[in-house]
Design an enzyme around this catalytic site. Sequence first.
Site, PDB file in Angstrom:
ATOM      1  N   CYS A  58       0.801  -1.228   0.000  1.00  0.00           N
ATOM      2  CA  CYS A  58       0.000   0.000   0.000  1.00  0.00           C
ATOM      3  C   CYS A  58       0.837   1.282   0.000  1.00  0.00           C
ATOM      4  O   CYS A  58       0.417   2.306  -0.550  1.00  0.00           O
ATOM      5  CB  CYS A  58      -0.925   0.029   1.208  1.00  0.00           C
ATOM      6  N   CYS A  61       1.588   3.830  -3.072  1.00  0.00           N
ATOM      7  CA  CYS A  61       0.583   4.779  -3.559  1.00  0.00           C
ATOM      8  C   CYS A  61       0.007   5.659  -2.452  1.00  0.00           C
ATOM      9  O   CYS A  61      -0.360   6.802  -2.698  1.00  0.00           O
ATOM     10  CB  CYS A  61      -0.568   4.040  -4.240  1.00  0.00           C
ATOM     11  N   HIS A  62      -0.101   5.116  -1.228  1.00  0.00           N
ATOM     12  CA  HIS A  62      -0.786   5.885  -0.176  1.00  0.00           C
ATOM     13  C   HIS A  62       0.192   6.568   0.777  1.00  0.00           C
ATOM     14  O   HIS A  62      -0.249   7.259   1.700  1.00  0.00           O
ATOM     15  CB  HIS A  62      -1.733   4.966   0.601  1.00  0.00           C
ATOM     16  N   MET A 107      -6.346   1.652  -8.704  1.00  0.00           N
ATOM     17  CA  MET A 107      -5.980   0.792  -7.567  1.00  0.00           C
ATOM     18  C   MET A 107      -6.289  -0.654  -7.933  1.00  0.00           C
ATOM     19  O   MET A 107      -7.400  -0.958  -8.369  1.00  0.00           O
ATOM     20  CB  MET A 107      -6.781   1.189  -6.319  1.00  0.00           C
ATOM     21  N   HIS A 345       5.853  11.061 -10.626  1.00  0.00           N
ATOM     22  CA  HIS A 345       6.080   9.617 -10.504  1.00  0.00           C
ATOM     23  C   HIS A 345       7.222   9.126 -11.398  1.00  0.00           C
ATOM     24  O   HIS A 345       8.331   8.979 -10.947  1.00  0.00           O
ATOM     25  CB  HIS A 345       4.782   8.863 -10.785  1.00  0.00           C
ATOM     26  N   HIS A 387       1.132   7.100 -16.866  1.00  0.00           N
ATOM     27  CA  HIS A 387       2.175   6.214 -16.300  1.00  0.00           C
ATOM     28  C   HIS A 387       3.046   5.747 -17.464  1.00  0.00           C
ATOM     29  O   HIS A 387       2.767   4.732 -18.089  1.00  0.00           O
ATOM     30  CB  HIS A 387       1.518   5.030 -15.569  1.00  0.00           C
TER      31      HIS A 387
HETATM   32 FE1  DHE Z   1       7.266   0.972 -10.098  1.00  0.00          FE
HETATM   33  C1  DHE Z   1       9.632   2.448 -12.123  1.00  0.00           C
HETATM   34  C2  DHE Z   1       7.396   3.625  -8.006  1.00  0.00           C
HETATM   35  C3  DHE Z   1       4.530  -0.241  -8.474  1.00  0.00           C
HETATM   36  C4  DHE Z   1       7.616  -1.970 -11.758  1.00  0.00           C
HETATM   37  N1  DHE Z   1       8.297   2.737 -10.082  1.00  0.00           N
HETATM   38  C5  DHE Z   1       9.203   3.162 -11.030  1.00  0.00           C
HETATM   39  C6  DHE Z   1       9.656   4.478 -10.670  1.00  0.00           C
HETATM   40  C7  DHE Z   1       9.038   4.801  -9.493  1.00  0.00           C
HETATM   41  C8  DHE Z   1       8.186   3.709  -9.122  1.00  0.00           C
HETATM   42  C9  DHE Z   1       9.210   6.075  -8.693  1.00  0.00           C
HETATM   43  C10 DHE Z   1      10.645   5.323 -11.451  1.00  0.00           C
HETATM   44  C11 DHE Z   1      12.048   4.979 -11.066  1.00  0.00           C
HETATM   45  C12 DHE Z   1      13.077   5.752 -11.877  1.00  0.00           C
HETATM   46  O1  DHE Z   1      12.927   5.845 -13.109  1.00  0.00           O
HETATM   47  O2  DHE Z   1      14.025   6.274 -11.278  1.00  0.00           O
HETATM   48  N2  DHE Z   1       6.118   1.609  -8.542  1.00  0.00           N
HETATM   49  C13 DHE Z   1       6.372   2.708  -7.804  1.00  0.00           C
HETATM   50  C14 DHE Z   1       5.412   2.813  -6.736  1.00  0.00           C
HETATM   51  O3  DHE Z   1       5.434   3.684  -5.806  1.00  0.00           O
HETATM   52  C15 DHE Z   1       4.352   1.798  -6.983  1.00  0.00           C
HETATM   53  C16 DHE Z   1       3.125   2.492  -7.542  1.00  0.00           C
HETATM   54  C17 DHE Z   1       3.896   1.045  -5.752  1.00  0.00           C
HETATM   55  C18 DHE Z   1       4.989   0.386  -4.954  1.00  0.00           C
HETATM   56  O4  DHE Z   1       4.760   0.091  -3.775  1.00  0.00           O
HETATM   57  O5  DHE Z   1       6.082   0.156  -5.458  1.00  0.00           O
HETATM   58  C19 DHE Z   1       5.034   0.961  -8.059  1.00  0.00           C
HETATM   59  N3  DHE Z   1       6.226  -0.802 -10.138  1.00  0.00           N
HETATM   60  C20 DHE Z   1       5.136  -1.083  -9.389  1.00  0.00           C
HETATM   61  C21 DHE Z   1       4.673  -2.428  -9.628  1.00  0.00           C
HETATM   62  O6  DHE Z   1       3.673  -2.986  -9.088  1.00  0.00           O
HETATM   63  C22 DHE Z   1       5.559  -3.032 -10.672  1.00  0.00           C
HETATM   64  C23 DHE Z   1       4.760  -3.329 -11.932  1.00  0.00           C
HETATM   65  C24 DHE Z   1       6.213  -4.338 -10.217  1.00  0.00           C
HETATM   66  C25 DHE Z   1       6.925  -4.213  -8.903  1.00  0.00           C
HETATM   67  O7  DHE Z   1       8.114  -3.920  -8.915  1.00  0.00           O
HETATM   68  O8  DHE Z   1       6.289  -4.408  -7.872  1.00  0.00           O
HETATM   69  C26 DHE Z   1       6.549  -1.891 -10.888  1.00  0.00           C
HETATM   70  N4  DHE Z   1       8.410   0.361 -11.658  1.00  0.00           N
HETATM   71  C27 DHE Z   1       8.432  -0.908 -12.148  1.00  0.00           C
HETATM   72  C28 DHE Z   1       9.436  -0.991 -13.190  1.00  0.00           C
HETATM   73  C29 DHE Z   1      10.008   0.288 -13.311  1.00  0.00           C
HETATM   74  C30 DHE Z   1       9.344   1.121 -12.327  1.00  0.00           C
HETATM   75  C31 DHE Z   1       9.757  -2.231 -14.017  1.00  0.00           C
HETATM   76  C32 DHE Z   1      11.128   0.729 -14.254  1.00  0.00           C
HETATM   77  C33 DHE Z   1      10.589   1.119 -15.591  1.00  0.00           C
HETATM   78  C34 DHE Z   1      11.674   1.535 -16.549  1.00  0.00           C
HETATM   79  O9  DHE Z   1      11.621   1.090 -17.722  1.00  0.00           O
HETATM   80  O10 DHE Z   1      12.568   2.309 -16.161  1.00  0.00           O
END
Ligand code: DHE
Length: 551
Positions: A58, A61-62, A107, A345, A387
């Site tokens: 959670c 996002c929260h 969500m 984000h 996103h």
């Molecule tokens: Fe991510 C990138 C935050 C959920 C997979 N994710 C990012 C970035 C942020 C972020 C700030 C950018 C980083 C950067 O470029 O410096 N992500 C978050 C969250 O806060 C969120 C919504 C909830 C959490 O608790 O993490 C979240 N993200 C997810 C997922 O559920 C994903 C699909 C699988 C996982 O890891 O749990 C996921 N996020 C990714 C991936 C990237 C990413 C694969 C990098 C993308 C890229 O091509 O650079």
Amino acid sequence: MKKKHLIYLSIAGSMALFSCGGSGGEEKPVEAEAPVTDGIVVTDAEMEQAKAIYFDRCAGCHGSSRLGATGPHLLPEAPEGNPAPGTKLLGAAGLRAFIENGTPAGMPEWKGIMTEQEIELMTRFLQLDPPVVPPFGLTEMNESWKLIVPVADRPTKPQHSRNIDNYFGVIMRDAGKVAVIDGDTKEQLAVLPTGFAVHILRGSASGRYIYSVGRDGRVTMIDTYYDEPKIVAEVRGAFDARSVEVSKFKGYEDKYLVFGGYSPAHIAIMDAQTLEPISVTPTAGNACDGDKEFIEEARVAAIVASHTDPVWICNIKERGMVSIVDYTDPKAPQITEIPTARFLHDGGFDVTGRYFLVAANAANKIVVIDVPNKKLVEIIETGTKPHPGRGANIKNDLGELWVTSHLGENKLSFIKTDEGEGQWTVVKEITAPGNGGGALFVKSHPKSKHLWVDRTLNPDAALHSVVDVFDTKTLEHKKTLTMPEGADGRMVHMEYNKAGDEVWVSVFMGEKSAILVYDDKTLELKQMIQGDWVQNPTGKFNMYNTTHDIY
Ligand code: DHE
């Protein structure tokens, strides 16, 4: 009634949840008040479990302190002026409805992912005051720092003749591991324990090192010069984090590393050769829309490294500030804050590398920054919860276009980035087949004629188990690639190989994890990588493309 609790901001519980194999970093107990409201009882053991679930599922996002960010606040009483109701008003039944079904705004539905016991516990936990986050600064970072192989003891040139540029680092999220795969031969070279739920990887400017950052705030440094890639250093930069980058400007290649903390919210700079901590700068401050609101929980979201200046672009989520961090004096970095929109984000560069585009996903906008001039160029309305990942750069008759997908609706928006009429506006919008959003990432490559998009968080299994491909010239839908036999789960995140003629897609959150390798010309499946080491793969990072910001 109040009760004393030892608060462990650790991820041990969540590791059990995810059946992780990796180690979880250190636990740090502090005494803090965790009130138990009359009528709602949460035992000590349940409190630990609930904190772990909240942290894991959670907090992203929260917010770590439940103050809200991309999602609404989850406080017992609504803060003044906040339209979202307090969790006590929603009550157990209202909270359950949200947890089980999710919302159309993005969500996910947790029924089927969280157990009935976990859901029931969260409906109680969320009605209590949030636990307090203990401090974590330079002292704690230094205590966690491990230089496993000193620089002098590392190889001076590759110990192999493989093509490191086409290596892929692949995150095995729930295993707490990163696999290094030779993109030419598809051989798995190493599967390394990197810490809980690694989020992203970045390549060093020289293309030699892979850096990972996990939800436990651990940074791990992998050296690809070894025949079998090896961890040479690690450090914990915070309790919770999502981003990491290195210095890429000429003369500073592989010199410094920047780490973005979610909890505590801070920017930390480390030596990129050893991961020794150098400085920490808290990110708390005023919100972008004036000096009325001071925001303590100002988490660091996406970070990119400029190729044209000695700066990193760090996005301060809750404050809506883009911080340009000059790393020439890493002990006292000069930071220029640009007020933009909330909540920042993820994002990436335009094709020239001069402009950085980032999603302010709560405002439904994309923010454009002129990096060398440290200036806001434009804030563009696109759609519900953009996103983009790092976005995608394509070119057609409309000009040079940077593309974003949306979490909250079925829309791909194309922003013109080159000079001329329509620059910095949405010049085209298209939809993918089927209803609803849930897209997390888009991807293309300068040598490709295709634009790829996933729909990972769409509630419809027929949509979250596929990826769609569009023609970059006509923007027509070309093909929906469905789940191949032998794989099961949701498709997420695309990455090209160095040559730009193959696309790798992950299959996670299902019964049969896989990495799918597609021929980008024919859109046929070339290879399916599976094995007991392929466990819920998420992000994949090609060394060359990641280092050079090719997308
Ligand atoms: Fe991510 C990138 C935050 C959920 C997979 N994710 C990012 C970035 C942020 C972020 C700030 C950018 C980083 C950067 O470029 O410096 N992500 C978050 C969250 O806060 C969120 C919504 C909830 C959490 O608790 O993490 C979240 N993200 C997810 C997922 O559920 C994903 C699909 C699988 C996982 O890891 O749990 C996921 N996020 C990714 C991936 C990237 C990413 C694969 C990098 C993308 C890229 O091509 O650079």
